[in-house]
Design a protein around this motif. Structure first.
Motif, PDB file in Angstrom:
ATOM      1  N   PHE A  61       0.830  -1.192   0.000  1.00  0.00           N
ATOM      2  CA  PHE A  61       0.000   0.000   0.000  1.00  0.00           C
ATOM      3  C   PHE A  61       0.866   1.244   0.000  1.00  0.00           C
ATOM      4  O   PHE A  61       1.902   1.302   0.671  1.00  0.00           O
ATOM      5  N   ASP A  62       0.430   2.245  -0.768  1.00  0.00           N
ATOM      6  CA  ASP A  62       1.097   3.539  -0.759  1.00  0.00           C
ATOM      7  C   ASP A  62       0.213   4.470   0.058  1.00  0.00           C
ATOM      8  O   ASP A  62      -0.813   4.954  -0.417  1.00  0.00           O
ATOM      9  N   ILE A  63       0.619   4.727   1.270  1.00  0.00           N
ATOM     10  CA  ILE A  63      -0.243   5.455   2.197  1.00  0.00           C
ATOM     11  C   ILE A  63       0.181   6.921   2.313  1.00  0.00           C
ATOM     12  O   ILE A  63      -0.226   7.613   3.209  1.00  0.00           O
ATOM     13  N   ARG A  64       0.994   7.405   1.398  1.00  0.00           N
ATOM     14  CA  ARG A  64       1.424   8.798   1.458  1.00  0.00           C
ATOM     15  C   ARG A  64       0.246   9.710   1.166  1.00  0.00           C
ATOM     16  O   ARG A  64      -0.515   9.500   0.234  1.00  0.00           O
ATOM     17  N   ALA A  65       0.117  10.745   1.936  1.00  0.00           N
ATOM     18  CA  ALA A  65      -0.989  11.692   1.749  1.00  0.00           C
ATOM     19  C   ALA A  65      -0.661  12.661   0.621  1.00  0.00           C
ATOM     20  O   ALA A  65       0.484  12.803   0.196  1.00  0.00           O
ATOM     21  N   LYS A  66      -1.693  13.321   0.136  1.00  0.00           N
ATOM     22  CA  LYS A  66      -1.492  14.373  -0.874  1.00  0.00           C
ATOM     23  C   LYS A  66      -0.783  15.542  -0.219  1.00  0.00           C
ATOM     24  O   LYS A  66      -1.071  15.922   0.906  1.00  0.00           O
ATOM     25  N   ARG A  67       0.156  16.099  -0.939  1.00  0.00           N
ATOM     26  CA  ARG A  67       0.892  17.241  -0.421  1.00  0.00           C
ATOM     27  C   ARG A  67       0.674  18.442  -1.314  1.00  0.00           C
ATOM     28  O   ARG A  67       0.087  18.346  -2.390  1.00  0.00           O
ATOM     29  N   LYS A  68       1.140  19.563  -0.829  1.00  0.00           N
ATOM     30  CA  LYS A  68       0.979  20.808  -1.576  1.00  0.00           C
ATOM     31  C   LYS A  68       1.662  20.665  -2.931  1.00  0.00           C
ATOM     32  O   LYS A  68       2.815  20.270  -3.034  1.00  0.00           O
ATOM     33  N   GLY A  69       0.933  20.961  -3.987  1.00  0.00           N
ATOM     34  CA  GLY A  69       1.459  20.856  -5.332  1.00  0.00           C
ATOM     35  C   GLY A  69       1.120  19.550  -6.021  1.00  0.00           C
ATOM     36  O   GLY A  69       1.325  19.437  -7.225  1.00  0.00           O
ATOM     37  N   ASP A  70       0.628  18.543  -5.327  1.00  0.00           N
ATOM     38  CA  ASP A  70       0.244  17.275  -5.950  1.00  0.00           C
ATOM     39  C   ASP A  70      -1.090  17.435  -6.657  1.00  0.00           C
ATOM     40  O   ASP A  70      -1.939  18.212  -6.248  1.00  0.00           O
ATOM     41  N   LEU A  71      -1.259  16.688  -7.729  1.00  0.00           N
ATOM     42  CA  LEU A  71      -2.537  16.690  -8.418  1.00  0.00           C
ATOM     43  C   LEU A  71      -3.549  15.846  -7.644  1.00  0.00           C
ATOM     44  O   LEU A  71      -3.185  14.891  -6.958  1.00  0.00           O
TER      45      LEU A  71
END
Length: 75
Positions: A61-71
């Motif tokens: 699983f890729d559990i990285r959250a959306k960050r500033k600048g991500d689509l």
């Protein structure tokens, strides 16, 4: 002081006995089949199950959250 005794609580003998029993629990512990089984389950079986689950799901699983600048959309 005149009102110091007003806030004093009466000691409940049952609560005192429970506190003494709890603090001296190690003196009265005995290994029985039930305590041995529970110790084995909590010391060996539960960590083994959690370790197996962690090992089998590692990297799935890729559990990285959306960050500033991500689509917003995934690509």
């Amino acid at each position: 002081m005149a009102g110091a005794e007003h806030y004093r609580l009466a000691a409940d003998p049952a609560i005192q006995k429970l506190g003494t029993m709890t603090s001296n629990r190690h003196k009265y512990f005995r290994w029985t089949p039930r305590t041995a089984r529970l110790t084995f389950v909590y010391a060996v079986v539960v960590p083994a199950i959690l370790g197996t689950i962690a090992y089998n799901t590692d990297g799935k699983f890729d559990i990285r959250a959306k960050r500033k600048g991500d689509l917003i959309s995934e690509y």
